[in-house]
Design a protein around this motif. Structure first.
Motif, PDB file in Angstrom:
ATOM      1  N   UNK A   1      44.248  33.961  -0.571  1.00 12.84           N
ATOM      2  CA  UNK A   1      43.111  33.312   0.048  1.00 12.84           C
ATOM      3  C   UNK A   1      41.866  34.124  -0.284  1.00 12.84           C
ATOM      4  N   UNK A   2      40.853  33.445  -0.776  1.00 10.83           N
ATOM      5  CA  UNK A   2      39.594  34.102  -1.090  1.00 10.83           C
ATOM      6  C   UNK A   2      38.710  34.174   0.154  1.00 10.83           C
ATOM      7  N   UNK A   3      37.637  34.930   0.065  1.00 10.84           N
ATOM      8  CA  UNK A   3      36.711  35.029   1.194  1.00 10.84           C
ATOM      9  C   UNK A   3      36.136  33.650   1.517  1.00 10.84           C
ATOM     10  N   UNK A   4      35.820  32.886   0.497  1.00 16.24           N
ATOM     11  CA  UNK A   4      35.262  31.533   0.702  1.00 16.24           C
ATOM     12  C   UNK A   4      36.255  30.661   1.459  1.00 16.24           C
ATOM     13  N   UNK A   5      37.513  30.708   1.063  1.00 16.00           N
ATOM     14  CA  UNK A   5      38.543  29.921   1.746  1.00 16.00           C
ATOM     15  C   UNK A   5      38.726  30.389   3.188  1.00 16.00           C
ATOM     16  N   UNK A   6      38.670  31.700   3.409  1.00 17.45           N
ATOM     17  CA  UNK A   6      38.786  32.238   4.752  1.00 17.45           C
ATOM     18  C   UNK A   6      37.620  31.764   5.618  1.00 17.45           C
ATOM     19  N   UNK A   7      36.409  31.804   5.076  1.00 19.78           N
ATOM     20  CA  UNK A   7      35.246  31.352   5.830  1.00 19.78           C
ATOM     21  C   UNK A   7      35.341  29.865   6.162  1.00 19.78           C
ATOM     22  N   UNK A   8      35.833  29.067   5.221  1.00 25.10           N
ATOM     23  CA  UNK A   8      36.011  27.635   5.480  1.00 25.10           C
ATOM     24  C   UNK A   8      37.023  27.414   6.600  1.00 25.10           C
ATOM     25  N   UNK A   9      38.116  28.165   6.574  1.00 21.56           N
ATOM     26  CA  UNK A   9      39.143  28.044   7.614  1.00 21.56           C
ATOM     27  C   UNK A   9      38.599  28.486   8.968  1.00 21.56           C
TER      28      UNK A   9
END
Length: 92
Positions: A1-9
């Protein structure tokens, strides 16, 4: 999981904007880093405990020459996962 994906979640789960999620994540990382650097333990229920671990001085060996060297004492960050986190990862 990338930072962008983490922020979206995080944004989706909390019902906040991604910009607010980014600020919250940055604040969490800064707070945990500062506390552990001071020697405090940070326990996050359901996730785990972050702490500073001391490594004592010891004698090592240079693998190229075989010469003994002294390795200085140091501090390193440590993480102990919570039981709930371990169980979820294990699929239980």
């Amino acid at each position: 999981m990338t930072k962008k994906e983490l922020l979206e979640a995080m944004a989706g789960e909390a019902g906040i904007s991604q910009a607010d999620a980014d600020k919250a994540l940055g604040a969490l990382v800064s707070a945990v880093t500062a506390a552990v650097a001071k020697g405090d333990r940070v326990a996050i229920p359901g996730l785990g405990t972050f702490e500073r671990r001391e490594r004592s001085a010891r004698t090592g060996r240079n693998p190229q020459t075989g010469e003994e060297i002294q390795i200085a004492a140091t501090s390193a960050p440590g993480f102990k996962p919570a039981a709930q986190f371990k169980a979820t990862v294990a699929g239980k």
